[in-house]
Design a protein around this motif. Structure first.
Motif, PDB file in Angstrom:
ATOM      1  N   LYS A  30       4.839  -1.858   4.129  1.00  0.00           N
ATOM      2  CA  LYS A  30       4.276  -0.848   3.241  1.00  0.00           C
ATOM      3  C   LYS A  30       3.816  -1.471   1.923  1.00  0.00           C
ATOM      4  O   LYS A  30       2.771  -1.101   1.367  1.00  0.00           O
ATOM      5  CB  LYS A  30       5.310   0.251   2.970  1.00  0.00           C
ATOM      6  CG  LYS A  30       4.723   1.485   2.306  1.00  0.00           C
ATOM      7  CD  LYS A  30       5.698   2.636   2.340  1.00  0.00           C
ATOM      8  CE  LYS A  30       5.054   3.918   1.803  1.00  0.00           C
ATOM      9  NZ  LYS A  30       5.993   5.055   1.878  1.00  0.00           N
ATOM     10  N   THR A  34      -0.161  -1.328   0.628  1.00  0.00           N
ATOM     11  CA  THR A  34      -0.666  -0.736  -0.618  1.00  0.00           C
ATOM     12  C   THR A  34      -1.792  -1.563  -1.230  1.00  0.00           C
ATOM     13  O   THR A  34      -2.592  -1.047  -2.005  1.00  0.00           O
ATOM     14  CB  THR A  34       0.470  -0.597  -1.643  1.00  0.00           C
ATOM     15  OG1 THR A  34       1.073  -1.887  -1.855  1.00  0.00           O
ATOM     16  CG2 THR A  34       1.524   0.380  -1.148  1.00  0.00           C
ATOM     17  N   ILE A  38      -6.089   2.269   0.504  1.00  0.00           N
ATOM     18  CA  ILE A  38      -6.586   3.394   1.301  1.00  0.00           C
ATOM     19  C   ILE A  38      -5.406   4.168   1.848  1.00  0.00           C
ATOM     20  O   ILE A  38      -4.250   3.703   1.808  1.00  0.00           O
ATOM     21  CB  ILE A  38      -7.482   2.909   2.460  1.00  0.00           C
ATOM     22  CG1 ILE A  38      -6.687   1.996   3.413  1.00  0.00           C
ATOM     23  CG2 ILE A  38      -8.717   2.205   1.932  1.00  0.00           C
ATOM     24  CD1 ILE A  38      -7.471   1.583   4.635  1.00  0.00           C
ATOM     25  N   SER A  39      -5.674   5.358   2.377  1.00  0.00           N
ATOM     26  CA  SER A  39      -4.603   6.183   2.947  1.00  0.00           C
ATOM     27  C   SER A  39      -4.250   5.695   4.343  1.00  0.00           C
ATOM     28  O   SER A  39      -5.026   4.989   5.001  1.00  0.00           O
ATOM     29  CB  SER A  39      -5.034   7.649   3.005  1.00  0.00           C
ATOM     30  OG  SER A  39      -6.053   7.818   3.973  1.00  0.00           O
ATOM     31  N   GLN A  40      -3.062   6.118   4.791  1.00  0.00           N
ATOM     32  CA  GLN A  40      -2.651   5.757   6.139  1.00  0.00           C
ATOM     33  C   GLN A  40      -3.561   6.385   7.184  1.00  0.00           C
ATOM     34  O   GLN A  40      -3.831   5.785   8.234  1.00  0.00           O
ATOM     35  CB  GLN A  40      -1.192   6.184   6.369  1.00  0.00           C
ATOM     36  CG  GLN A  40      -0.196   5.398   5.541  1.00  0.00           C
ATOM     37  CD  GLN A  40       1.244   5.795   5.821  1.00  0.00           C
ATOM     38  OE1 GLN A  40       1.537   6.446   6.823  1.00  0.00           O
ATOM     39  NE2 GLN A  40       2.152   5.410   4.928  1.00  0.00           N
ATOM     40  N   ASN A  41      -4.049   7.600   6.919  1.00  0.00           N
ATOM     41  CA  ASN A  41      -4.970   8.246   7.855  1.00  0.00           C
ATOM     42  C   ASN A  41      -6.257   7.439   7.992  1.00  0.00           C
ATOM     43  O   ASN A  41      -6.776   7.249   9.104  1.00  0.00           O
ATOM     44  CB  ASN A  41      -5.296   9.668   7.383  1.00  0.00           C
ATOM     45  CG  ASN A  41      -4.129  10.616   7.588  1.00  0.00           C
ATOM     46  OD1 ASN A  41      -3.144  10.255   8.221  1.00  0.00           O
ATOM     47  ND2 ASN A  41      -4.240  11.805   7.067  1.00  0.00           N
ATOM     48  N   GLN A  42      -6.788   6.971   6.862  1.00  0.00           N
ATOM     49  CA  GLN A  42      -8.003   6.154   6.908  1.00  0.00           C
ATOM     50  C   GLN A  42      -7.775   4.871   7.701  1.00  0.00           C
ATOM     51  O   GLN A  42      -8.611   4.450   8.503  1.00  0.00           O
ATOM     52  CB  GLN A  42      -8.454   5.798   5.490  1.00  0.00           C
ATOM     53  CG  GLN A  42      -9.055   6.953   4.701  1.00  0.00           C
ATOM     54  CD  GLN A  42      -9.357   6.544   3.268  1.00  0.00           C
ATOM     55  OE1 GLN A  42      -8.445   6.361   2.471  1.00  0.00           O
ATOM     56  NE2 GLN A  42     -10.625   6.388   2.956  1.00  0.00           N
ATOM     57  N   TYR A  43      -6.609   4.248   7.453  1.00  0.00           N
ATOM     58  CA  TYR A  43      -6.326   2.994   8.148  1.00  0.00           C
ATOM     59  C   TYR A  43      -6.159   3.229   9.647  1.00  0.00           C
ATOM     60  O   TYR A  43      -6.644   2.433  10.464  1.00  0.00           O
ATOM     61  CB  TYR A  43      -5.073   2.348   7.573  1.00  0.00           C
ATOM     62  CG  TYR A  43      -4.787   0.987   8.158  1.00  0.00           C
ATOM     63  CD1 TYR A  43      -5.544  -0.114   7.790  1.00  0.00           C
ATOM     64  CD2 TYR A  43      -3.774   0.807   9.086  1.00  0.00           C
ATOM     65  CE1 TYR A  43      -5.305  -1.371   8.328  1.00  0.00           C
ATOM     66  CE2 TYR A  43      -3.525  -0.443   9.635  1.00  0.00           C
ATOM     67  CZ  TYR A  43      -4.294  -1.519   9.248  1.00  0.00           C
ATOM     68  OH  TYR A  43      -4.059  -2.759   9.792  1.00  0.00           O
ATOM     69  N   TYR A  45      -7.540   5.475  11.459  1.00  0.00           N
ATOM     70  CA  TYR A  45      -8.881   5.653  12.039  1.00  0.00           C
ATOM     71  C   TYR A  45      -9.591   4.305  12.157  1.00  0.00           C
ATOM     72  O   TYR A  45     -10.261   4.028  13.145  1.00  0.00           O
ATOM     73  CB  TYR A  45      -9.690   6.600  11.158  1.00  0.00           C
ATOM     74  CG  TYR A  45     -11.096   6.840  11.651  1.00  0.00           C
ATOM     75  CD1 TYR A  45     -11.352   7.729  12.678  1.00  0.00           C
ATOM     76  CD2 TYR A  45     -12.169   6.154  11.077  1.00  0.00           C
ATOM     77  CE1 TYR A  45     -12.638   7.934  13.141  1.00  0.00           C
ATOM     78  CE2 TYR A  45     -13.458   6.352  11.533  1.00  0.00           C
ATOM     79  CZ  TYR A  45     -13.692   7.252  12.564  1.00  0.00           C
ATOM     80  OH  TYR A  45     -14.967   7.449  13.019  1.00  0.00           O
ATOM     81  N   LYS A  51      -2.216   8.197  13.813  1.00  0.00           N
ATOM     82  CA  LYS A  51      -1.697   8.102  12.447  1.00  0.00           C
ATOM     83  C   LYS A  51      -0.174   8.206  12.402  1.00  0.00           C
ATOM     84  O   LYS A  51       0.461   7.652  11.497  1.00  0.00           O
ATOM     85  CB  LYS A  51      -2.329   9.188  11.574  1.00  0.00           C
ATOM     86  CG  LYS A  51      -2.071  10.609  12.038  1.00  0.00           C
ATOM     87  CD  LYS A  51      -2.819  11.610  11.153  1.00  0.00           C
ATOM     88  CE  LYS A  51      -2.577  13.036  11.607  1.00  0.00           C
ATOM     89  NZ  LYS A  51      -3.336  14.007  10.788  1.00  0.00           N
ATOM     90  N   SER A  55       2.332   5.583  10.498  1.00  0.00           N
ATOM     91  CA  SER A  55       3.346   6.076   9.566  1.00  0.00           C
ATOM     92  C   SER A  55       4.732   5.542   9.925  1.00  0.00           C
ATOM     93  O   SER A  55       5.504   5.136   9.054  1.00  0.00           O
ATOM     94  CB  SER A  55       3.344   7.610   9.569  1.00  0.00           C
ATOM     95  OG  SER A  55       4.395   8.105   8.783  1.00  0.00           O
ATOM     96  N   SER A  59       6.987   3.089   7.554  1.00  0.00           N
ATOM     97  CA  SER A  59       8.175   3.704   6.976  1.00  0.00           C
ATOM     98  C   SER A  59       9.470   3.147   7.565  1.00  0.00           C
ATOM     99  O   SER A  59      10.562   3.606   7.215  1.00  0.00           O
ATOM    100  CB  SER A  59       8.128   5.226   7.179  1.00  0.00           C
ATOM    101  OG  SER A  59       8.105   5.535   8.559  1.00  0.00           O
TER     102      SER A  59
END
Length: 501
Positions: A30, A34, A38-43, A45, A51, A55, A59
């Motif tokens: 994690k 950072t 970008i967000s985890q959703n973007q990554y 995709y 997703k 996550s 985590s």
């Protein structure tokens, strides 16, 4: 072959972040993630992963696979424009090995064997380089010895001192050559041993990889997963159960996914089997998603079958359409009704005539005589949510040289289209498209369809006159059924009067 050990940290413990080694790996990942900003959703995709899986890896609720870590490192290096420090990569690898040691001993052992195999390969390569260097040095020394011998033969006998020095030099060179030959022999023995060890390690790694792939390391046995899901539903832990099923849909073997789908339908689960098979069609590699076709066609409930088709159709592109269409062909009958259904479903999402024609052309590439496209025809007309695209698509298919496809689709379209709609759409075509369309219709062998099309245009004087001109030019005016279609007869009589005044 050794029996594969089960995970020490239970699935629920890992999921709750209660395994320190897995949590520590997640923290490192994690912290690295950072840096991408970008967000985890973007990554998810970007790298084509679910997703929820991203996550869990970040985590510390699931041990991240090595390919996920390698891809993340590559993305970060590309983003930063510089490689990560070797110490950081080694520390990351150490964290993953610690997590595997606790949660998956056999996977940990396999990683160790892979490292040992890599070292053995490096030793073999080093031995190759040493042998090459020794051979080069040996050749050099032997050449020097030959040169000295030649010099000795040319010296006069009374040059005693100089001859003695050369003789000593020659003897020294010969000793060096002898040592080099021994070193070369030792190096070749080391290389042979390194190659033998590499072969043994490679065979061991392959055996363990095969065993681990069959046993699905890190996954619960299927019966235990079912019991776990039942307990979650009873405790109303529906989101957690949904995550487990989503992961099972993309990670379990195909046979287990089919068994789970049947079980979900039987037990009336909170997560419907339609959602489960849709996830399987959406998340798995496309080749694996298509492997469900026989089960979907023969055994699945219509709602499940439609959900799977919709998921596969959503992934259809110009690049993969031909492979999907061919993969769905029945190997015995060579018919392709399932390919027709999936292609028709994919056409729901195309925005224009050009896109629809491109997708159909891509799907049929390499297919000289496609099976009837009944459902594609229906999708292009009465079942299409947006405005029907039928005639415009036919024109573009004809312009691309697929008259065999056009004839089949045109016959269906003429049977399906409401008369008013067909005439209205024909009026929206430009002059060149109308010429292509009329040539196609006139070439139909079925005279009844030709007459039917003429009847559709009988209330648009400009179009019916152009059609009759085309039919006359092709010598097919006499094929029109003027008795069964009096409105066509009236148009033909009016056209003749105006033409032959």
């Amino acid at each position: 072959m050794t029996e594969v050990a089960r995970t020490r940290g239970s699935s629920s413990e890992i999921e709750r972040g209660e395994v320190p080694e897995v949590a520590a790996l997640g923290n490192v990942l994690k912290e690295l993630f950072t840096r991408l900003g970008i967000s985890q959703n973007q990554y998810a995709y970007r790298v084509h992963l679910d997703k929820s899986a991203v996550s869990r890896y970040l985590s510390g609720r699931r041990v991240a696979p090595q390919d996920f870590i390698d891809r993340l490192v590559q993305e970060i290096e590309d983003h930063l424009g510089a490689p990560l420090q070797l110490e950081a990569k080694e520390a990351l690898r150490g964290r993953r090995l610690e997590a595997l040691r606790v949660c998956s001993p056999d996977e940990f052992r396999l990683e160790g064997l892979r490292d040992e195999l890599a070292r053995s390969r490096r030793d073999t390569e080093r031995a190759h380089r040493n042998i090459e260097a020794l051979n080069a040095l040996l050749d050099k020394k032997e050449a020097e010895a030959r040169d000295v011998a030649d010099d000795l033969t040319r010296l006069r006998l009374d040059w005693g001192a100089e001859r003695s020095a050369l003789a000593r030099a020659r003897e020294d060179l010969l000793r060096q050559v002898a040592r080099l030959r021994q070193d070369l022999q030792d190096a070749e023995a080391l290389r042979a041993e390194a190659e033998r060890q590499t072969r043994e390690l490679r065979d061991h790694v392959l055996d363990l990889e095969e065993e681990l792939s069959r046993s699905a390391v890190g996954d619960l046995p299927l019966d235990m997963l079912k019991s776990r899901l039942l307990a979650m539903w009873e405790e109303e832990r529906f989101p957690e159960a949904a995550r487990e099923l989503t992961e099972a849909a993309w990670s379990r073997p195909v046979g287990e996914v089919i068994e789970l789908s049947d079980w979900l339908e039987e037990c009336g689960a909170a997560m419907t089997p339609e959602t489960f098979v849709a996830d399987a069609g959406r998340l798995r590699p496309l080749e694996e998603a298509l492997a469900f076709a026989p089960e979907a066609v023969l055994n699945w409930h219509p709602r499940m079958r439609d959900a799977w088709r919709s998921a596969v159709a959503a992934r259809l592109t110009d690049r993969n359409a031909a492979a999907v269409y061919q993969r769905l062909r029945d190997p015995e009958t060579r018919s392709n009704p399932e390919g027709d259904r999936v292609l028709a479903e994919a056409l729901r999402r195309v925005p224009s005539d050009s896109d629809a024609a491109a997708l159909v052309l891509a799907a049929l590439a390499g297919t000289s005589s496609p099976t009837p496209l009944t459902r594609v025809a229906r999708r292009l007309t009465v079942e299409r949510p947006a405005d029907p695209l039928g005639l415009g698509v036919l024109v573009k298919l004809a312009e691309a040289g697929r008259s065999d496809v056009v004839d089949d689709l045109l016959a269906h379209l003429l049977q399906l289209y409401p008369l008013d709609d067909l005439a209205k759409e024909a009026q929206e075509l430009d002059h060149e498209q109308i010429d292509v369309l009329f040539d196609l219709v006139t070439g139909l062998e079925d005279a009844a369809l030709l007459t039917h099309f003429a009847a559709c245009l009988s209330f648009t004087s400009e179009l019916i006159e152009r059609l009759l001109e085309t039919v006359h030019a092709h010598g097919r005016l006499g094929h029109l059924d003027l008795v069964g279609f009096p409105e066509v007869a009236a148009c033909v009589n009016g056209w003749r009067r105006s033409r032959f005044k």
